[in-house]
Design an enzyme around this catalytic site. Structure first.
Site, PDB file in Angstrom:
ATOM      1  N   LYS A  63       6.373   7.760  18.139  1.00 24.61           N
ATOM      2  CA  LYS A  63       5.582   6.433  17.735  1.00 24.61           C
ATOM      3  C   LYS A  63       5.960   5.299  17.607  1.00 24.61           C
ATOM      4  CE  LYS A  63       3.091   5.943  13.461  1.00 24.61           C
ATOM      5  NZ  LYS A  63       4.251   5.009  12.968  1.00 24.61           N
ATOM      6  N   ALA A  71       1.153  -1.127   0.257  1.00 26.14           N
ATOM      7  CA  ALA A  71      -0.040  -0.310   0.191  1.00 26.14           C
ATOM      8  C   ALA A  71       1.346   1.884   0.207  1.00 26.14           C
ATOM      9  CB  ALA A  71      -1.051   0.111   1.312  1.00 26.14           C
TER      10      ALA A  71
HETATM   11  O1  KPL Z   1       1.081   3.446  12.814  1.00 22.69           O
HETATM   12  C1  KPL Z   1      -0.082   3.478  12.915  1.00 22.69           C
HETATM   13  C2  KPL Z   1      -0.429   1.155  12.441  1.00 22.69           C
HETATM   14  O2  KPL Z   1      -2.122   0.739  12.411  1.00 22.69           O
HETATM   15  O3  KPL Z   1       0.474   1.264  12.381  1.00 22.69           O
HETATM   16  C3  KPL Z   1      -1.037   3.912  13.620  1.00 22.69           C
HETATM   17  C4  KPL Z   1      -0.836   5.115  14.186  1.00 22.69           C
HETATM   18  C5  KPL Z   1      -1.703   2.714  15.250  1.00 22.69           C
HETATM   19  C6  KPL Z   1      -1.975   3.977  12.912  1.00 22.69           C
HETATM   20  O4  KPL Z   1      -3.012   3.070  12.896  1.00 22.69           O
END
Ligand code: KPL
Length: 300
Positions: free
Chosen positions: A176, A10
């Site tokens: 993150k 994606a």
């Molecule tokens: O990075 C993400 C993921 O799904 O891997 C988040 C920020 C949690 C968004 O869904």
């Protein structure tokens, strides 16, 4: 620029589309040895971009100005090491994935290495990649040789905005990681969209407290309250999202848990910090993943 995009899922298709449209010469690099890759993206305005692009051309790779890596974290280092000898030594490699740990695995790479993280949301619907929401991509250097590549942020921003350059990515990567330590395993276990984690505030808080303790020892100060506030902001702004880990579990694919919670556990162990809530979630996800991987490998 001449750009090879390694990984045509994606996110890879979003970048291939955006860079191609911006007039760059692009190719995809796939695991399957075929000379073309099909890109089929529905953009946020509903317009569909469909194109057959070059793939897996070693001459193109040998003349590439950038290798953009959009693979899952656990695929990155083997795939990059396999291509590195064919890529010019001065061409930068930009990794965009969830989790941490790949930089350590690629410590000996001779090319300039950059790390990125993105909040663009995309999902697969059959053969179509739907660009669900625009976001920001933060990029920055991961080794000394990469420090002079800040111009890449402007190049990439022109193709798929927003892109921001940071001279130091450590704190942003840890924040993150905190989001992913909370959202990914919990949504995969409760089988729910991100926003439903509002129903599990104690677990969210416990995970954040543990991540904040490790993060602090890694030299990135963030109070547990600030980190929790940040995590809730992301949960709310992505409330309708199905997290990437839940998508992987539903599709019975290998997850990124080793590079998310697994990375946290490794760093916690190195500092002698106990992180029981994260350890519990790691075990539960590994058990789930092992179950379906054993079944698909034909083991009982
Ligand atoms: O990075 C993400 C993921 O799904 O891997 C988040 C920020 C949690 C968004 O869904």
């Amino acid at each position: 620029m001449k750009i090879t995009v390694l990984g045509c899922g994606a996110l890879g298709q979003l970048w291939l589309t955006a860079l191609y449209r911006q007039g760059h010469e692009v190719q995809g690099w796939l695991r399957v040895p075929q000379p073309w890759c099909s890109v089929n993206v529905q953009e946020t305005n509903g317009q569909v971009f469909n194109e057959l692009l070059t793939a897996n051309d070693p001459d193109f790779l040998a003349r590439s100005d950038l290798l953009l890596v959009t693979l899952k974290a656990w695929q990155v280092s083997t795939a990059v090491k396999n291509l590195a000898a064919q890529l010019p030594a001065a061409s930068p490699v930009l990794l965009i994935h969830n989790g941490m740990g790949t930089l350590e695995e690629l410590r000996t790479l001779q090319q300039p290495l950059l790390i990125g993280m993105t909040t663009h949301a995309a999902r697969r619907d059959g053969n179509l990649i739907i660009h669900v929401a625009n976001g920001i991509t933060h990029i920055g250097p991961a080794n000394a040789a990469a420090q002079e590549y800040s111009f890449l942020a402007d190049t990439l921003h022109a193709a798929l905005p927003d892109v921001a350059w940071h001279d130091e990515m450590g704190s942003a990567s840890w924040k993150k990681l905190a989001v992913n330590c909370v959202v990914n395993p919990l949504t995969a276990l409760y089988d729910c969209p991100n926003g439903a984690l509002r129903e599990h505030p104690q677990e969210v808080e416990a995970i954040c407290n543990e991540v904040a303790a490790v993060m602090q020892r890694e030299g990135h100060h963030s109070s547990p309250d600030d980190l929790l506030f940040y995590v809730w902001q992301v949960v709310d702004s992505t409330a309708a999202n199905i997290s990437s880990m839940l998508q992987d579990v539903r599709a019975r694919r290998h997850t990124e848990i080793d590079y998310i919670t697994g990375y946290l556990l490794n760093r916690a162990r190195a500092h002698g910090i106990s992180v029981p809530e994260n350890a519990r979630l790691y075990e539960l996800i590994k058990r789930k993943e092992n179950e379906y991987e054993r079944i698909s490998a034909g083991l009982s």
